[in-house]
Design a protein around this motif. Structure first.
Motif, short mmCIF file in Angstrom:
data_model
loop_
_atom_site.label_atom_id
_atom_site.label_comp_id
_atom_site.label_asym_id
_atom_site.label_seq_id
_atom_site.Cartn_x
_atom_site.Cartn_y
_atom_site.Cartn_z
N PRO A 1 22.40 8.64 -3.91
CA PRO A 1 21.91 8.66 -5.30
C PRO A 1 22.58 7.62 -6.18
N GLY A 2 21.85 7.18 -7.20
CA GLY A 2 22.40 6.27 -8.19
C GLY A 2 22.38 6.89 -9.57
N ASN A 3 22.88 6.17 -10.56
CA ASN A 3 22.94 6.71 -11.92
C ASN A 3 21.55 6.95 -12.51
N HIS A 4 20.57 6.12 -12.15
CA HIS A 4 19.22 6.35 -12.66
C HIS A 4 18.60 7.60 -12.04
N ASP A 5 18.99 7.93 -10.81
CA ASP A 5 18.51 9.17 -10.20
C ASP A 5 19.07 10.39 -10.92
N GLY B 1 25.31 15.45 -2.71
CA GLY B 1 25.09 14.00 -2.69
C GLY B 1 25.93 13.25 -1.69
N TYR B 2 26.61 13.91 -0.76
CA TYR B 2 27.37 13.20 0.28
C TYR B 2 27.27 13.97 1.59
N TYR B 3 27.31 13.20 2.68
CA TYR B 3 27.15 13.76 4.01
C TYR B 3 27.56 12.72 5.04
N ASN C 1 28.75 9.88 -2.90
CA ASN C 1 28.15 10.01 -4.22
C ASN C 1 29.12 9.44 -5.27
N SER C 2 28.76 8.31 -5.85
CA SER C 2 29.62 7.66 -6.84
C SER C 2 29.32 8.11 -8.27
N ASN C 3 28.43 9.10 -8.42
CA ASN C 3 28.01 9.54 -9.75
C ASN C 3 28.75 10.78 -10.23
N GLU D 1 36.53 17.26 -4.74
CA GLU D 1 36.03 17.94 -3.54
C GLU D 1 35.46 16.93 -2.54
N GLN D 2 34.78 15.90 -3.05
CA GLN D 2 34.26 14.87 -2.15
C GLN D 2 35.41 14.15 -1.45
N LYS D 3 36.47 13.84 -2.17
CA LYS D 3 37.61 13.15 -1.57
C LYS D 3 38.29 14.01 -0.51
N ARG D 4 38.42 15.32 -0.77
CA ARG D 4 39.00 16.21 0.24
C ARG D 4 38.13 16.26 1.48
#
Length: 295
Positions: A100-104, A127-129, A142-144, A152-155
């Motif tokens: 996903p991007g910021n416009h999404d 948004g991450y897998y 997911n950078s948004n 949580e994404q980093k863990r």
């Protein structure tokens, strides 16, 4: 044994090697894709980049399509996905690995994006897998997201990298950590970049700036290093191309004149890249190609 017998054994062994060899995996990637605000879907540049993929895909059956965010414009509404994206890049939906991007995220909780891609967008609408293809580990991030969701994404990422069994690793998301485009360097994923560099990840793809740029391998601090991460900005999926500003250290090649997609071919311990350009009649489009081994 007769010569005929020897030849038969040699042919059989050759076939065995070919059968057991890992097939080459082809990826087609770009971000900043579908914009039908002023033009019908079939006349957009997203339709042209989709045509590039379709033409090349006929020769590469073991293939996937990666989106690098901002899949639709202006705000990622469901009708943008259904009436614009789906009529262009939607033909590859079954083999798409999206991000996903910021416009999404222009609509609450990026519901247009998650409703459209559903399970393809990963579990829990976070948004991450991850996905394993042959000897490659692919990480869609997911950078948004911010705050607790980003932690949580980093863990999750730390755990995945610690348990990885693949020799080669590629990550992709929307906002580039390093870019010479109008948005420039984006800090949102800087800590993630450092984690990936420490884990000796091979490739990172992003978009956000509407241009194409390839960087030399960079270390965790963004300094050229042959053992670092090679990164690409591929914001040429269909949205209007934008200006490039100050050239960043490590930038090897860049352009904002041609839409197109980055074609990657993944082998068991190496990869090659080629930019496929939308060309105008009687003109030769921009190209960039090369290859490298995994770490």
């Amino acid at each position: 044994m007769s010569l005929t017998g020897l030849n038969t054994v040699a042919v059989a062994q050759s076939k065995k090697v070919q059968t057991n060899a890992q097939p080459i995996i082809t990826l087609y990637s770009a971000g900043d894709i579908a914009d039908c605000r002023k033009t019908p879907a079939e006349q957009t540049m997203a339709a042209q980049t989709a045509k590039l993929i379709s033409t090349d895909l006929a020769r590469n059956k073991n293939a996937y399509v990666i989106t690098l965010g901002d899949n639709t414009y202006p705000i990622g509404k469901p009708e943008e996905f259904n009436n614009c994206y789906d009529k262009t890049w939607g033909k590859f939906k079954a083999i798409t690995l999206p991000s996903p991007g910021n416009h999404d995220y222009g609509v609450p909780m990026a519901n247009g994006y998650y409703n459209y891609f559903d399970d393809l967008a990963g579990p829990g609408r976070r948004g991450y897998y991850k996905k394993t293809l042959g000897n490659w580990l692919l990480l869609s991030l997911n950078s948004n997201i911010k705050g607790q969701a980003m932690q949580e994404q980093k863990r999750w990422l730390k755990g995945v990298l610690a348990q990885r069994q693949s020799t080669c690793v590629m990550a992709f998301w929307h906002h580039p950590v390093f870019s010479s485009g109008g948005h420039g360097n984006v800090q949102a994923m800087r800590e993630v970049w450092e984690m990936l560099a420490d884990a000796r990840v091979d490739l990172v793809l992003s978009s956000h700036d509407h241009d194409y740029e390839r960087f030399a391998p960079l270390d965790k601090h963004g300094r050229p290093d042959n053992n670092g991460i090679r990164s690409f900005v591929v914001g040429t999926g269909g949205a209007n191309l934008t200006s490039m500003l100050f050239v960043k250290d490590g930038s090897e090649i860049r352009q904002n004149d041609s839409h197109g997609v980055l074609k990657l071919q993944l082998r068991s311990n190496s990869y090659s890249w080629e930019f496929l350009s939308v060309t105008k009649p009687n003109q030769q489009g921009f190209t960039d190609q090369g290859d490298s081994n995994c770490h």
